[in-house]
Motif scaffolding. Sequence first.
Motif, PDB file in Angstrom:
ATOM      1  N   ARG A 159       0.812  -1.209   0.000  1.00 41.29           N
ATOM      2  CA  ARG A 159       0.000   0.000   0.000  1.00 41.29           C
ATOM      3  C   ARG A 159       0.851   1.267   0.000  1.00 41.29           C
ATOM      4  NH1 ARG A 159      -4.638   0.170   4.199  1.00 41.29           N
ATOM      5  NH2 ARG A 159      -5.036   2.000   2.930  1.00 41.29           N
TER       6      ARG A 159
ATOM      7  N   ASP B 123      -0.880   0.443   7.981  1.00 44.24           N
ATOM      8  CA  ASP B 123      -1.100   1.857   8.238  1.00 44.24           C
ATOM      9  C   ASP B 123      -0.049   2.360   9.217  1.00 44.24           C
ATOM     10  OD1 ASP B 123      -3.436   2.747   6.772  1.00 44.24           O
ATOM     11  OD2 ASP B 123      -4.500   1.241   7.956  1.00 44.24           O
TER      12      ASP B 123
ATOM     13  N   ASN C 101     -13.388   8.032   8.409  1.00 43.09           N
ATOM     14  CA  ASN C 101     -13.519   7.568   7.023  1.00 43.09           C
ATOM     15  C   ASN C 101     -14.892   7.879   6.443  1.00 43.09           C
ATOM     16  OD1 ASN C 101     -10.938   6.594   6.989  1.00 43.09           O
ATOM     17  ND2 ASN C 101     -11.496   4.493   7.497  1.00 43.09           N
TER      18      ASN C 101
ATOM     19  N   THR D  77      -4.734   6.347   1.513  1.00 43.40           N
ATOM     20  CA  THR D  77      -5.490   6.236   2.756  1.00 43.40           C
ATOM     21  C   THR D  77      -6.222   7.557   2.964  1.00 43.40           C
ATOM     22  OG1 THR D  77      -3.712   7.129   4.124  1.00 43.40           O
ATOM     23  CG2 THR D  77      -3.662   4.752   3.678  1.00 43.40           C
TER      24      THR D  77
END
Length: 666
Positions: free
Chosen positions: A73, A107, A163, A210
Amino acid sequence: MDGERSALSGPERDREKLPPIHHSSPPGFRRGAKQPFPSLGSFISTLSQRRDVGGRSLAGGLVGTLTSTPGLRHVRELPPICSDVRQKQRLSIDTLPPEVKAPFPTDPVIPLRTKTTKEFQEDMERAVQSGDWREVRDFYLTTFDSFIEINAAFKREANGLFNTTDDSGVNAKFVNAVYDALLSTPQDIQKSVLKGIINSLLREWKGPRTKDDLRAYFILVQNPQYSSTSTYVIYAHLLRQIAALSEADHHFLVYWLKKLSARRFRQLVERLLQFISTRLFPAEPDDLPPLSKCSWWIPSATKVLSLFNAANSVSSPPIMPFTDFYNITLEHIDFMEEYRTWQSAGTSSRFSFCQFPFILSTVVKKAIIQKDSEQQMISQARQSLVSKVSRRQRVDMNLLFLNIKVRRAQLLSDSLDELARKRCDLKKKLRVTFVGEAGLDMGGLTKEWFLLLVRQIFHTDYGMFTYMKDSRCHWFSSWKCDNYSEFQLVGTLMGLAVYNSIALDIHFPLYCYRKLLTPPTVPCDQNALVGMATASLDDLQQIMPELAHGLAELLSYEGNVEDDFYLTFQVFQEEMGVVKSYNLKPGGDKIPVTKQNRKEYVQLYVDFLLNKSIYKQFAAFYHGFHSVCASDALMVSLTCTSMDGVHQHGRRAPARRLLDWIRLLY
């Protein structure tokens, strides 16, 4: 760090691309000339050391080497700095030994920063009074060093998710305080902020995003330093990365942008417009890189501006008038060349402002429509001449025009007959003659014909349209009849007015134009539904504000809806003096409206009023309009959220931007 200084040291050293900066990258993994591949032992040793420092720096140290893969990611590709950079050979994750393919952290953990708005303002006051800027300098240096640090400073909860589109999670008050103070700090602090942004943008190029990345972009785009042309190189790269985000990410940004204060929202819009204007017509050409080397600046800025336009569109009421998005500078470019570029978008990927009509002023839009209509008129006349000559028939100059002959006493019926008979000539230039009256139509008779027809058709006694006093607009009457040809005539009249550049005194709500573009082109299937645009309470507010207010109160009512309102899924409507009842759903007269189903009731009622009750009338109107107006100048692409052109380019993308063009004439 030399590359960073060059981006900040003046116009003579500004460059189209930002240099990659990786101070701690292993020797074998720097960009530029190929280096010998390190041994496996030294590679693993270096990798282990970097893991000890932190997962995020590991990804940052490899961004210049590894290409993005679905499993990684935070492994990101550097921006393309030259046309052939993507063809250069790079190390693939598939070529690495199994020992190296350790999982990357999903993350990064955001460090905890506890400085508050009040503490920062106190630091600024002390620095101004004492002249000691060390504490403030350290804050700015740390905060803008990376996306992680930006989130650490401005996120309300360091490792909260946030989010959702409803809440960006950003401490807006703190962001405003930091940016308001920035321009009053010493120059070395301001330069350090720009230097940190350069590093952040280089590390964060491409790859999966993200929500923390989006937050960083959302915060960085508000930086007031971009008002200076000396920072345009950095600003352009920021805009480029924002424009390249996915549609889903843009959706989040749109709803976060609409939460900005009206003053700051306007400042950001004006900054983008000024950036585009300056790039097109720089006051000092040497202040900016050559246009040939930064052709992506204007497309990137326009795409980001479209996000602000989308945010403005989804706000109720709009944050600023849609006319404030016009860039008057574009009146001085060759906009017909822009139009032709857009027309050829099927075979070209070139940028055109016609993909973003919200930025084009009224002057430009009207000129494009008029020029396009003239081209079609000439084409139609040429075809008629060629057809006559090829059959060796006598050429009559009247065949070059759409000739309408009417009697004043029978104006409506004659006009209807003439337009029905000469349906194949609707694309020719209009010329009107009143029977028994001498005169040559040089435009005056045509305008008089339109004026008389509009007065007769929209008169309340005629019954075709109802004038809504509260909203001061016309709407379709729901009366039923056997022949709706007169509604088709009105649609054709509107189309002819647009096509012949004639303004009509007709006041339709904006929702009417959305219906006209549902779908934007006439379907081949004659039984296909047309004009059935999704209707909301906001749309009803444009036409029947009092009724819309009552329905809004029903939705927010806290008491017993069923007992207090005593409603069912049946509505009543007056048609030509007779009250008729209609069920909104099967058996609606026996279904009470309750707190649980009131949203369904409101939605069905609004859809009934704006769509179903007037379907046949509007369908005839729709086909009449599209019998004339089906040109590329009108059918310019638009997505529903006005994120137009960011993801949909080309000639036949999903569209409803006709509204932006034709509403200017009414």
